[in-house]
Scaffold this motif. Structure first.
Motif, PDB file in Angstrom:
ATOM      1  N   ALA A  12       0.837  -1.197   0.000  1.00  0.00           N
ATOM      2  CA  ALA A  12       0.000   0.000   0.000  1.00  0.00           C
ATOM      3  C   ALA A  12       0.873   1.249   0.000  1.00  0.00           C
ATOM      4  O   ALA A  12       1.911   1.294   0.644  1.00  0.00           O
ATOM      5  N   ARG A  13       0.464   2.248  -0.748  1.00  0.00           N
ATOM      6  CA  ARG A  13       1.151   3.535  -0.744  1.00  0.00           C
ATOM      7  C   ARG A  13       0.475   4.452   0.272  1.00  0.00           C
ATOM      8  O   ARG A  13      -0.703   4.279   0.581  1.00  0.00           O
ATOM      9  N   ASP A  16      -2.817   5.595  -0.619  1.00  0.00           N
ATOM     10  CA  ASP A  16      -3.875   4.593  -0.652  1.00  0.00           C
ATOM     11  C   ASP A  16      -4.555   4.448   0.717  1.00  0.00           C
ATOM     12  O   ASP A  16      -5.646   3.900   0.822  1.00  0.00           O
TER      13      ASP A  16
END
Length: 212
Positions: A12-13, A16
Motif C-alpha cells: 500500500a502507498r 492509498d
C-alpha cells in the motif's frame, strides 16, 4: 524501474491509506500482543509502508493513541450495532449475530487488551466505559424486547458480556458452542425463574414472565 511480479502482493502507498486503515492496524496489534505491541514500526510493518507514512495522517503517536482509543468506543461499535439491528429483526437473533461477529473478528481479545490499556491511560478507560455502555444498552434492549424487565435485562446483559470476556479453563465445556448455550440460558424467560432486584443482595425468585 521494472514492474513487480504479478504474483507479488502490492504494498500500500501512503496515498492509498486513510486514518481508518491505521486504526484498524492498531487494533490488530492490540489483539496480537496488547499495548506493548502498539509501536510505530510494527504498525507501519502491518500496513507495509514506511514509518514516515504515518505522519501523513497523524501529528504524533500520542495523538494516534487517543484516536485509537476513541475508535474503539465510537464509529466502530456504533456501526456494528446499527448493521446488526438492520439485518436481524429477532431480538435474540441480534444477540446471536453479535456473538458470531465478536468471535469471528477476535473482538474479545481486543476488548481484553483495551481494558489492560485502560489501567494506565484515562483515554482508554473512558473509551472502554463508553463501549460497555453501548453494548450493554444494546443487549438489554434486545432482552427487554423479549419481555424482560429493565433490571432483569441489564443483569443478563452484564452476565453475557463478562462471561464472553472470561478466560476460565473449563475442559468439560465446548468453547465453540458455549456462547450459544449461555444465550439460551440467559435470554429466554422461563415460568419458574427470574432475576429480581431484592434489595442489597438480590435473589432468584419464582415468578412467570409474560411475553406479549
Amino acid at each position: 524501474m521494472a514492474n513487480a511480479p504479478a504474483n507479488e502482493p502490492r504494498a500500500a502507498r501512503p496515498t492509498d491509506l486513510a486514518p481508518h486503515d491505521w486504526l484498524e492496524a492498531g487494533q490488530s496489534l492490540l489483539r496480537q500482543g496488547g499495548l506493548r505491541a502498539l509501536k510505530l514500526r510494527p504498525l507501519a510493518s502491518e500496513l507495509r509502508v514506511s514509518t514516515g507514512s504515518f505522519y501523513h495522517h497523524f501529528g504524533d503517536f500520542d495523538e494516534y493513541q487517543g484516536l485509537l482509543a476513541d475508535y474503539f468506543a465510537g464509529a466502530q461499535i456504533a456501526g456494528l450495532i446499527d448493521a446488526i439491528s438492520r439485518s436481524e429483526a429477532d431480538p435474540i437473533g441480534r444477540i446471536r449475530l453479535l456473538a458470531q461477529v465478536v468471535r469471528r473478528r477476535g473482538m474479545s481479545r481486543l476488548s481484553i487488551a483495551m481494558r489492560a490499556w485502560a489501567e494506565s491511560d484515562p483515554r482508554a478507560l473512558a473509551a472502554v466505559q463508553r463501549h460497555d455502555e453501548q453494548v450493554l444498552g444494546f443487549l438489554a434492549a434486545c432482552l427487554q424486547a423479549r419481555g424482560f424487565a429493565r433490571h432483569d435485562a441489564m443483569v443478563r446483559a452484564y452476565a453475557l458480556m463478562t462471561l464472553g470476556l472470561s478466560k476460565v479453563h473449563a475442559p468439560e465445556l465446548n468453547l465453540a458452542t458455549l456462547m450459544d448455550e449461555m444465550i439460551a440460558l440467559f435470554c429466554h424467560p422461563s415460568a419458574d425463574t427470574s432475576v429480581t432486584d431484592a434489595g442489597e443482595h438480590g435473589a432468584w425468585t419464582g415468578g412467570a414472565t409474560t411475553i406479549s
